[in-house]
Design an enzyme around this catalytic site. Structure first.
Site, PDB file in Angstrom:
ATOM      1  N   LYS A 170       6.729  -0.791 -22.059  1.00 21.54           N
ATOM      2  CA  LYS A 170       6.911  -0.049 -20.809  1.00 21.54           C
ATOM      3  C   LYS A 170       8.397   0.123 -20.495  1.00 21.54           C
ATOM      4  O   LYS A 170       8.834   1.167 -20.000  1.00 21.54           O
ATOM      5  CB  LYS A 170       6.205  -0.788 -19.660  1.00 21.54           C
ATOM      6  CG  LYS A 170       6.327  -0.115 -18.287  1.00 21.54           C
ATOM      7  CD  LYS A 170       5.484   1.145 -18.193  1.00 21.54           C
ATOM      8  CE  LYS A 170       5.678   1.870 -16.854  1.00 21.54           C
ATOM      9  NZ  LYS A 170       5.233   1.091 -15.694  1.00 21.54           N
ATOM     10  N   THR A 197       0.845  -1.198   0.000  1.00 16.17           N
ATOM     11  CA  THR A 197       0.000   0.000   0.000  1.00 16.17           C
ATOM     12  C   THR A 197       0.879   1.245   0.000  1.00 16.17           C
ATOM     13  O   THR A 197       0.923   2.010   0.964  1.00 16.17           O
ATOM     14  CB  THR A 197      -0.958  -0.024   1.208  1.00 16.17           C
ATOM     15  OG1 THR A 197      -1.635  -1.289   1.236  1.00 16.17           O
ATOM     16  CG2 THR A 197      -2.002   1.079   1.112  1.00 16.17           C
ATOM     17  N   GLY A 198       1.613   1.415  -1.107  1.00 19.07           N
ATOM     18  CA  GLY A 198       2.479   2.575  -1.249  1.00 19.07           C
ATOM     19  C   GLY A 198       1.898   3.583  -2.211  1.00 19.07           C
ATOM     20  O   GLY A 198       0.679   3.742  -2.310  1.00 19.07           O
ATOM     21  N   ALA A 199       2.781   4.256  -2.965  1.00 20.85           N
ATOM     22  CA  ALA A 199       2.335   5.303  -3.876  1.00 20.85           C
ATOM     23  C   ALA A 199       1.439   4.749  -4.971  1.00 20.85           C
ATOM     24  O   ALA A 199       0.529   5.435  -5.447  1.00 20.85           O
ATOM     25  CB  ALA A 199       3.548   5.992  -4.484  1.00 20.85           C
ATOM     26  N   LEU A 200       1.679   3.514  -5.369  1.00 23.24           N
ATOM     27  CA  LEU A 200       0.893   2.900  -6.430  1.00 23.24           C
ATOM     28  C   LEU A 200      -0.300   2.125  -5.856  1.00 23.24           C
ATOM     29  O   LEU A 200      -1.450   2.405  -6.180  1.00 23.24           O
ATOM     30  CB  LEU A 200       1.794   1.981  -7.263  1.00 23.24           C
ATOM     31  CG  LEU A 200       1.210   1.363  -8.524  1.00 23.24           C
ATOM     32  CD1 LEU A 200       2.304   1.165  -9.575  1.00 23.24           C
ATOM     33  CD2 LEU A 200       0.563   0.013  -8.225  1.00 23.24           C
ATOM     34  N   ASN A 213      14.467   5.622 -15.438  1.00 29.58           N
ATOM     35  CA  ASN A 213      14.788   5.154 -14.091  1.00 29.58           C
ATOM     36  C   ASN A 213      16.296   5.095 -13.878  1.00 29.58           C
ATOM     37  O   ASN A 213      16.810   5.565 -12.863  1.00 29.58           O
ATOM     38  CB  ASN A 213      14.164   3.775 -13.839  1.00 29.58           C
ATOM     39  CG  ASN A 213      12.746   3.849 -13.349  1.00 29.58           C
ATOM     40  OD1 ASN A 213      12.486   4.237 -12.213  1.00 29.58           O
ATOM     41  ND2 ASN A 213      11.804   3.494 -14.210  1.00 29.58           N
ATOM     42  N   ASN A 239      10.899   2.926 -18.963  1.00 26.33           N
ATOM     43  CA  ASN A 239      11.441   2.673 -17.624  1.00 26.33           C
ATOM     44  C   ASN A 239      12.961   2.558 -17.595  1.00 26.33           C
ATOM     45  O   ASN A 239      13.613   3.037 -16.658  1.00 26.33           O
ATOM     46  CB  ASN A 239      10.839   1.380 -17.046  1.00 26.33           C
ATOM     47  CG  ASN A 239       9.628   1.650 -16.183  1.00 26.33           C
ATOM     48  OD1 ASN A 239       9.332   2.790 -15.849  1.00 26.33           O
ATOM     49  ND2 ASN A 239       8.903   0.603 -15.833  1.00 26.33           N
ATOM     50  N   GLU A 259      15.226  -1.754  -7.904  1.00 23.17           N
ATOM     51  CA  GLU A 259      14.729  -2.865  -8.724  1.00 23.17           C
ATOM     52  C   GLU A 259      15.649  -3.072  -9.937  1.00 23.17           C
ATOM     53  O   GLU A 259      15.201  -3.085 -11.082  1.00 23.17           O
ATOM     54  CB  GLU A 259      13.304  -2.583  -9.176  1.00 23.17           C
ATOM     55  CG  GLU A 259      12.298  -2.514  -8.040  1.00 23.17           C
ATOM     56  CD  GLU A 259      10.883  -2.300  -8.540  1.00 23.17           C
ATOM     57  OE1 GLU A 259      10.104  -3.283  -8.555  1.00 23.17           O
ATOM     58  OE2 GLU A 259      10.548  -1.165  -8.925  1.00 23.17           O
ATOM     59  N   SER A 312      10.369   6.392  -9.931  1.00 17.55           N
ATOM     60  CA  SER A 312      10.212   5.508  -8.772  1.00 17.55           C
ATOM     61  C   SER A 312      11.568   5.002  -8.284  1.00 17.55           C
ATOM     62  O   SER A 312      11.794   4.866  -7.072  1.00 17.55           O
ATOM     63  CB  SER A 312       9.293   4.333  -9.108  1.00 17.55           C
ATOM     64  OG  SER A 312       9.824   3.571 -10.182  1.00 17.55           O
TER      65      SER A 312
END
Length: 323
Positions: A192, A11-14, A200, A196, A274, A262
């Site tokens: 994507k 349950t974070g930013a996303l 990133n 990314n 990641e 992120s």
């Protein structure tokens, strides 16, 4: 009205943003939390957004998956660096006919999760979302928000758009979350990664926001060159990304509000990066097909170095705090 219930793992930013939107629309959503549990249990979730701020004063908050109800759709919104936790969480959360929706960055998260629950129970999701956590249970949504949904099959075989994909899409659309559906999840994952991988990686190595990378002619050239390598990697998997995709992504980023990616947020907050999901896995997949990605490999090695350095510094800081 649907009677499907949802679980949010991460349950974070996303996960906090999408889960809150689903609950606001009247769906049953159960949130698994760790460090934010006490705060969210007391105050609920707070969402700031250009689409309208809102607060959910009461949410179904849990800090133990074993205490949660089994759910029809379990949304994995954790960072991939925490996927080792899923083998204990998913089996107790998922209904017998339930599905896991993987809202994670990078490549090859779905096969990993399929080993736990079976390939036929996995759906992939790609989020085009600019958001960050202000504090515990408090999310700021800056821009965008579309999710692309695609069915996973073994070895990323393209199996088209199914009825259950339509059903889940309807729930998200009811929550005013824009949805696109993909007939080919692997192609969507590579698309994507075209965004990314350069943004990133460069945001961490060069300590830059997206607007700063776009505003400098040298980094703009570098972004385009890295994007071209990702497209070559996709082609090695027989996934063809059209020539106009790079200029479209550049235009999309030009219009984006200044944003810390992120990975840059994770780096700034001393969280593990990641690196393997977003860089290592694509490199290994392309290499297996005989395609080298020299600029992405340089980014990968540099990110592994700074990640180790930052994690070691964080470990020493915690030891000092305890002394």
């Amino acid at each position: 009205m649907t009677n499907r219930n949802y679980a949010i793992i991460g349950t974070g930013a996303l996960g906090g943003f999408y889960g809150a939107k689903l609950q606001k629309a009247g769906l049953e959503v159960n949130f698994l939390l760790r460090s934010d549990y006490q705060t969210v249990k007391k105050q609920g979730l707070i969402i700031e957004s250009p689409e309208g701020d809102f607060t959910l004063p009461q949410v179904r908050a849990y800090n133990d998956a074993r205490q949660m109800p089994q759910c029809d759709v379990v949304i994995v919104a954790l960072k991939t660096t925490q996927n080792h936790l899923l083998s204990k969480i998913l089996p107790v959360l998922l209904k017998d006919n339930g599905v896991v929706l993987v809202l994670q960055n990078g490549l090859n998260a779905e096969p990993q999760i399929a080993q736990i629950v079976g390939a036929e129970r996995v759906i992939g999701g790609l989020c085009f979302l600019c958001s960050y956590k202000i504090g515990a249970g408090h999310v700021s949504h800056l821009d965008y928000g579309t999710i692309t949904l695609g069915e996973y099959a073994q070895d990323y075989k393209a199996i088209g758009i199914t009825d259950r994909l339509h059903q889940i899409a309807e729930d998200f659309q009811r929550a005013e979350i824009p949805i696109e559906m993909s007939e080919d999840l692997l192609l969507s994952r590579w698309k994507k990664l075209v965004w990314n991988i350069p943004y990133n990686g460069l945001s961490v190595i060069l300590n830059a926001r997206t607007d700063e990378l776009m505003g400098n002619p040298d980094t703009l050239i570098l972004v385009e060159e890295i994007m071209a390598e990702v497209i070559a990697a996709a082609k090695s998997c027989d996934r063809i990304i059209p020539d106009n995709f790079i200029p479209n992504m550049l235009e999309y980023t030009h219009k984006m509000k200044p944003y810390r990616t992120s990975m840059k947020i994770d780096y700034d907050e001393s969280r593990p990066l990641e690196v393997e999901a977003i860089f290592g896995n694509p490199i290994r997949v392309a290499e297996k097909a005989g395609v080298k990605l020299p600029q992405i490999e340089v980014l990968y090695r540099m990110l592994k170095f700074v990640d180790v350095q930052r994690q070691e510094a964080e470990r020493k800081r915690r030891l000092l705090d305890l002394s």
